[in-house]
Design a protein around this motif. Structure first.
Motif, PDB file in Angstrom:
ATOM      1  N   SER A 283       0.812  -1.225   0.000  1.00 20.84           N
ATOM      2  CA  SER A 283       0.000   0.000   0.000  1.00 20.84           C
ATOM      3  C   SER A 283       0.841   1.268   0.000  1.00 20.84           C
ATOM      4  N   ASP A 284       2.118   1.157  -0.425  1.00 26.85           N
ATOM      5  CA  ASP A 284       3.002   2.315  -0.467  1.00 26.85           C
ATOM      6  C   ASP A 284       3.590   2.534  -1.852  1.00 26.85           C
ATOM      7  N   PHE A 285       4.128   3.739  -2.038  1.00 28.26           N
ATOM      8  CA  PHE A 285       4.974   4.070  -3.185  1.00 28.26           C
ATOM      9  C   PHE A 285       6.365   4.388  -2.646  1.00 28.26           C
ATOM     10  N   GLY A 286       7.408   3.975  -3.359  1.00 28.63           N
ATOM     11  CA  GLY A 286       8.751   4.239  -2.879  1.00 28.63           C
ATOM     12  C   GLY A 286       9.801   3.957  -3.929  1.00 28.63           C
ATOM     13  N   VAL A 287      11.046   3.808  -3.487  1.00 27.01           N
ATOM     14  CA  VAL A 287      12.180   3.637  -4.389  1.00 27.01           C
ATOM     15  C   VAL A 287      12.946   2.370  -3.999  1.00 27.01           C
ATOM     16  N   VAL A 288      13.178   1.492  -4.979  1.00 21.66           N
ATOM     17  CA  VAL A 288      13.929   0.256  -4.770  1.00 21.66           C
ATOM     18  C   VAL A 288      15.069   0.202  -5.782  1.00 21.66           C
ATOM     19  N   GLU A 289      16.293   0.297  -5.293  1.00 25.30           N
ATOM     20  CA  GLU A 289      17.477   0.216  -6.155  1.00 25.30           C
ATOM     21  C   GLU A 289      17.365   1.153  -7.364  1.00 25.30           C
ATOM     22  N   GLY A 290      16.969   2.400  -7.066  1.00 24.83           N
ATOM     23  CA  GLY A 290      16.894   3.400  -8.122  1.00 24.83           C
ATOM     24  C   GLY A 290      15.652   3.341  -8.985  1.00 24.83           C
ATOM     25  N   ILE A 291      14.678   2.531  -8.609  1.00 28.23           N
ATOM     26  CA  ILE A 291      13.432   2.401  -9.377  1.00 28.23           C
ATOM     27  C   ILE A 291      12.260   2.906  -8.544  1.00 28.23           C
ATOM     28  N   LEU A 292      11.476   3.832  -9.080  1.00 21.92           N
ATOM     29  CA  LEU A 292      10.263   4.293  -8.418  1.00 21.92           C
ATOM     30  C   LEU A 292       9.189   3.240  -8.609  1.00 21.92           C
ATOM     31  N   CYS A 293       8.555   2.823  -7.498  1.00 22.99           N
ATOM     32  CA  CYS A 293       7.650   1.667  -7.535  1.00 22.99           C
ATOM     33  C   CYS A 293       6.296   1.968  -6.900  1.00 22.99           C
ATOM     34  N   ASP A 294       5.295   1.253  -7.386  1.00 23.03           N
ATOM     35  CA  ASP A 294       3.934   1.264  -6.842  1.00 23.03           C
ATOM     36  C   ASP A 294       3.670  -0.099  -6.223  1.00 23.03           C
ATOM     37  N   ARG A 295       3.478  -0.146  -4.898  1.00 24.37           N
ATOM     38  CA  ARG A 295       3.063  -1.370  -4.225  1.00 24.37           C
ATOM     39  C   ARG A 295       1.689  -1.199  -3.606  1.00 24.37           C
ATOM     40  N   ALA A 296       0.902  -0.295  -4.150  1.00 28.07           N
ATOM     41  CA  ALA A 296      -0.411  -0.002  -3.583  1.00 28.07           C
ATOM     42  C   ALA A 296      -1.555  -0.462  -4.477  1.00 28.07           C
ATOM     43  N   PHE A 297      -1.438  -0.180  -5.770  1.00 28.32           N
ATOM     44  CA  PHE A 297      -2.567  -0.416  -6.667  1.00 28.32           C
ATOM     45  C   PHE A 297      -2.296  -1.615  -7.574  1.00 28.32           C
ATOM     46  N   LEU A 298      -2.097  -2.765  -6.946  1.00 31.92           N
ATOM     47  CA  LEU A 298      -1.991  -4.042  -7.652  1.00 31.92           C
ATOM     48  C   LEU A 298      -2.417  -5.128  -6.683  1.00 31.92           C
ATOM     49  N   ASP A 299      -2.985  -6.193  -7.227  1.00 35.01           N
ATOM     50  CA  ASP A 299      -3.519  -7.263  -6.377  1.00 35.01           C
ATOM     51  C   ASP A 299      -2.423  -7.970  -5.590  1.00 35.01           C
ATOM     52  N   GLU A 300      -1.224  -8.085  -6.171  1.00 27.44           N
ATOM     53  CA  GLU A 300      -0.139  -8.832  -5.528  1.00 27.44           C
ATOM     54  C   GLU A 300       0.777  -7.907  -4.728  1.00 27.44           C
ATOM     55  N   ARG A 301       0.233  -6.871  -4.120  1.00 31.81           N
ATOM     56  CA  ARG A 301       1.082  -5.857  -3.512  1.00 31.81           C
ATOM     57  C   ARG A 301       1.916  -6.361  -2.328  1.00 31.81           C
TER      58      ARG A 301
END
Length: 524
Positions: A283-301
């Motif tokens: 349910s967050d947005f953030g940065v992983v190894e230089g990649i901006l990511c969405d972990r909020a709006f997907l079923d497999e979050r």
């Protein structure tokens, strides 16, 4: 002085105002006093006269063109310093008063309204009530101490790139009332709200907003002189989350925003969505190894994330500074809440450029970068700007608005080559440098002449900067002591830099070119 309304009259007036929740309601003959005739005040008066209300405008300063138009549309104008209650106002006996954002809560006219029982709205409440003139668009609300305008522009860009009719409006410079009255209509309004505008918004009742999504980007000391205290300022900002329908977006690095979400009364099903420069949780947005990511709006979050864009892709466009990355993540969360695919956001970022005077590269000469961040009008914004660069010659100062910059100076003395202090509130800054960096080269620009402030500051900076340094205009203060606004301050910095460097510059950026390497893992 007008007497208080009787209980019966007050109840009748309140009942009528409660019924005004549509453009098609009966606004005819409603007596409304409008405070101020700037962009907002004029939009309010124009809207109300179109609705058939009886409008009296009170303004200490009046643009002649607007005054003439008021006469044409049928509103009355009283030119008055407003240091007291005008006789024309008491004789008018308003049923409603709408205050432009600049009027302090303890202004004599607003205190008179409170004493006499006259309801006070802001332009945002009026716009919400009449939002159905064309199409009742969904509203996405954005506030915070810093980054509001950039986040609004980003979110509107993402929505429009997905084929939606989206309009950035509000404190960004386009009154919301213009947007709701646009004959073409919109699907979504992305509304920038200042703490001044939020102060007047009710949390419940017919005038309360029910936004699709909302965000408080950050909270730091600002406008304490207007609100009276940091608690009052924070309370105003927190209003943005009330009654949110789908997504309350907050800053994981700023606990105050998280607590605001926890304490807000939202609609059932609304989600809390965090953003930050660290690794995102579900349910967050953030940065992983230089990649901006969405972990909020997907079923497999809980086990996966969606890639939005990389820092490497953002850097050539001047979008990789940490505070800009935060803005991108917040805007992406707002857009994703409305169904915009991550691929659309990625592609839209390829064409997006920052406005002028936001970490804008002016020139490079002799290995020295000259950066304009005149939009850094408070310590929190200047802090983010300073963290984006290495060795800095810092041009700082202006109107501090009651804010203490001591902590800002203390936190950044190690990265400073020198400091050049401008503005009327120099003494507090000079004292802070004396306490925390007594050996730092420190210069004051004492000239009061607007024409000479920036040339003097730039000349001093040029004398001390060395190859590898950044000369950074990040004033941490408002501009109105010596300049028309922050844009005027930035333009004069550009002119002074170009005049000083002449043919020495190795090259100048486009208005929103790269500001140099960022520190994506920095705390801001």
């Amino acid at each position: 002085m007008a007497a208080e309304l009787s209980t019966t009259d007050a109840a009748a007036a309140a009942a009528r105002l409660d019924s005004l929740t549509s453009w098609n309601a009966d606004w005819g003959g409603l007596r409304v006093a409008v405070l101020g005739l700037g962009v907002t005040g004029f939009a309010v008066a124009d809207t109300l006269t179109e609705l058939g209300a009886d409008v009296l405008v009170l303004a200490p300063e009046v643009d002649d063109d607007r005054a003439r138009i008021l006469e044409v549309i049928g509103a009355r104008l009283v030119r008055h310093p407003l240091d007291s209650v005008p006789a024309e106002l008491t004789e008018f006996g308003p049923e409603l008063m709408i205050a432009s954002p600049g009027f302090h809560p303890d202004h004599p006219v607003l205190e008179w309204a409170a004493t006499t029982g006259v309801a006070v709205w802001g332009d945002i409440e009026l716009a919400w009530r009449v939002r159905d003139k064309v199409d009742a668009a969904d509203w996405i609300l954005v506030t915070g101490t810093n980054g509001k305008t950039t986040t609004v522009q980003l979110a509107a860009t993402f929505l429009a790139a997905n084929g939606l009719r989206a309009a950035p409006c509000g404190n960004i410079g386009v009154p919301v009332l213009h947007a709701v009255r646009d004959p073409g209509g919109f699907d979504v309004l992305v509304v920038e709200l200042s703490s001044f505008q939020l102060h007047h918004l009710p949390k419940t009742g017919p005038g309360a907003l029910h936004p699709w999504a909302s965000v408080v980007l950050n909270v730091a000391d600002d406008h304490i002189d207007w609100h009276g205290s940091l608690d009052a300022y924070r309370a105003a900002k927190a209003t943005v989350y009330e009654n949110t329908k789908v997504a309350c977006v907050y800053n994981r690095a700023d606990e105050a925003t998280m607590h605001m979400v926890e304490e807000a009364e939202v609609e059932e099903g609304a989600r809390a969505i965090g953003f930050g420069l660290d690794v995102p949780g579900p349910s967050d947005f953030g940065v992983v190894e230089g990649i901006l990511c969405d972990r909020a709006f997907l079923d497999e979050r809980r086990t996966a994330a969606l890639e939005i864009i990389t820092l490497g892709e953002l850097e050539p466009h001047g979008l990789a500074a940490p505070h800009i990355v935060q803005n991108i993540l917040a805007a992406a969360a707002l857009a994703r809440s409305y169904g915009v695919p991550v691929g659309v956001i990625h592609d839209a970022l390829g064409d997006f450029r920052l406005d002028e005077h936001r970490i804008q590269l002016v020139a490079v000469a002799g290995g020295i970068r000259w950066i304009d961040d005149s939009k850094a009008t408070n310590p929190h914004a200047a802090e983010a700007s300073l963290r984006a660069f290495g060795r800095v010659v810092w041009i700082v100062g202006g109107l501090l608005k009651g804010v203490d910059a001591d902590a800002l100076v203390a936190a950044h003395v190690d990265r400073l080559r020198a400091a050049i202090v401008i503005g009327v509130d120099r003494a507090a800054l000079v004292a802070a440098f004396g306490r925390h960096a007594p050996d730092l080269p420190l210069f004051e620009v004492v000239a009061d002449d607007t024409e000479t402030v920036m040339p003097d500051a730039v000349a001093l900076a040029a004398a001390v900067a060395e190859s590898g340094d950044t000369v950074l205009l990040a004033p941490a203060a408002a501009s109105m002591d010596q300049f028309a606004d922050y844009a005027d301050r930035g333009r004069r910095f550009h002119e002074a830099v170009r005049a000083r460097l002449g043919g020495e510059a190795d090259g100048e950026s486009a208005p929103n070119g790269p500001a140099g390497p960022a520190a994506p893992n920095a705390e801001v």
